[in-house]
Design a protein around this motif. Structure first.
Motif, PDB file in Angstrom:
ATOM      1  N   ASN A  15      -0.657   7.573  24.375  1.00 51.60           N
ATOM      2  CA  ASN A  15      -1.936   7.533  25.092  1.00 51.60           C
ATOM      3  C   ASN A  15      -1.939   6.469  26.186  1.00 51.60           C
ATOM      4  OD1 ASN A  15      -3.051   9.640  23.587  1.00 51.60           O
ATOM      5  ND2 ASN A  15      -3.802   8.262  22.005  1.00 51.60           N
ATOM      6  N   VAL A  21     -10.978   9.865  29.431  1.00 58.87           N
ATOM      7  CA  VAL A  21     -10.722   9.002  30.587  1.00 58.87           C
ATOM      8  C   VAL A  21      -9.742   9.659  31.551  1.00 58.87           C
ATOM      9  CG1 VAL A  21      -9.888   6.749  31.341  1.00 58.87           C
ATOM     10  CG2 VAL A  21     -11.235   6.920  29.264  1.00 58.87           C
ATOM     11  N   THR A  36     -12.280   8.078  24.515  1.00 51.60           N
ATOM     12  CA  THR A  36     -10.936   8.544  24.163  1.00 51.60           C
ATOM     13  C   THR A  36     -10.068   8.606  25.417  1.00 51.60           C
ATOM     14  OG1 THR A  36     -11.393  10.893  24.513  1.00 51.60           O
ATOM     15  CG2 THR A  36     -11.908   9.978  22.324  1.00 51.60           C
ATOM     16  N   THR A  37      -8.774   8.587  25.193  1.00 52.09           N
ATOM     17  CA  THR A  37      -7.823   8.714  26.298  1.00 52.09           C
ATOM     18  C   THR A  37      -8.043  10.021  27.049  1.00 52.09           C
ATOM     19  OG1 THR A  37      -6.173   7.358  25.168  1.00 52.09           O
ATOM     20  CG2 THR A  37      -5.373   8.863  26.869  1.00 52.09           C
ATOM     21  N   LEU A  59      -2.464   7.108  30.268  1.00 50.79           N
ATOM     22  CA  LEU A  59      -3.421   6.386  31.117  1.00 50.79           C
ATOM     23  C   LEU A  59      -2.726   5.755  32.316  1.00 50.79           C
ATOM     24  CD1 LEU A  59      -5.603   4.698  28.354  1.00 50.79           C
ATOM     25  CD2 LEU A  59      -6.419   6.336  30.057  1.00 50.79           C
ATOM     26  N   ALA A  70     -10.587   2.462  25.772  1.00 48.95           N
ATOM     27  CA  ALA A  70      -9.901   3.660  25.265  1.00 48.95           C
ATOM     28  C   ALA A  70      -9.363   3.355  23.867  1.00 48.95           C
ATOM     29  CB  ALA A  70      -8.783   4.069  26.211  1.00 48.95           C
ATOM     30  N   ALA A 108      -6.724  -0.699  27.682  1.00 49.17           N
ATOM     31  CA  ALA A 108      -5.839  -0.130  26.672  1.00 49.17           C
ATOM     32  C   ALA A 108      -4.844  -1.208  26.275  1.00 49.17           C
ATOM     33  CB  ALA A 108      -5.112   1.089  27.229  1.00 49.17           C
TER      34      ALA A 108
END
Length: 197
Positions: A35, A189, A185-186, A39, A145, A120
């Motif tokens: 994840n 985003v 959540t990833t 991002l 996230a 993150a």
């Protein structure tokens, strides 16, 4: 969800030393690294700024101490550095918050006209949460996230023990309930970043 054109992704302490810790202490969220990578790719591909934060521990036995292999970024992070279309910043720190690192994160964000940040990294309830709390206090629109973070089981006072999942839920509730950040959540985003990219 709307991601501003210049929203900054702050990648907190994604370092090899945490893999060493995971060999002896239970951790959660095995998909966190995937994840985080998603991002970083979304931010770099859309030309948004990325901040890479490294913890340089002052403890002589820490796996994150300078000069020790664990201090290095994980390979997938190191490989992405310098590949983005947008600005990039590298920060080192010795405490929990990336806002107390070098160079000055708050000054860089303000100079760049950035008002929204996404966070993150590692650990959920430590440096990632502390950075999110401080970002909220400083007036930034903070996106946290949760599934792009992880942490470890931990012992506390009075013989209390919390699992990594319990600690992550506590972070999510604290950040959301305290209006420090929006816990997301990833997928949410990344979808918003690509759509608005």
């Amino acid at each position: 969800m709307e991601i501003t054109e210049n929203a900054a992704l702050i990648v907190v302490d994604v370092q090899q030393g945490f893999d060493e810790m995971a060999s002896s202490i239970p951790r959660n969220n095995p998909t966190a690294d995937d994840n985080i990578a998603s991002l970083i790719a979304a931010w770099q591909d859309t030309g948004r700024p990325v901040v890479f934060v490294r913890h340089d521990s002052t403890k002589p036995d820490s796996p994150l101490r300078p000069g020790y292999p664990g201090n290095d970024f994980k390979e997938y992070v190191e490989q992405r550095r310098g590949l983005g279309k947008g600005p990039e910043l590298f920060i080192t720190k010795t405490v929990n918050s990336a806002f107390y690192g070098t160079p000055d994160l708050d000054a860089w964000l303000k100079t760049s006209g950035i008002t929204q940040i996404a966070i993150a990294g590692i650990q959920t309830n430590m440096c990632a949460e502390t950075t999110a709390r401080m970002g909220g206090n400083l007036g930034y629109d903070v996106l946290f996230a949760l599934d792009a973070t992880y942490t470890f089981d931990q012992e506390g006072p009075f013989g209390w023990h919390l699992t990594a999942d319990e600690l992550s839920r506590a972070t999510a509730v604290t950040l959301h309930g305290g209006d420090f950040a929006r816990v997301v959540t990833t997928e949410e985003v990344v979808t918003a970043a690509v759509a608005g990219g």
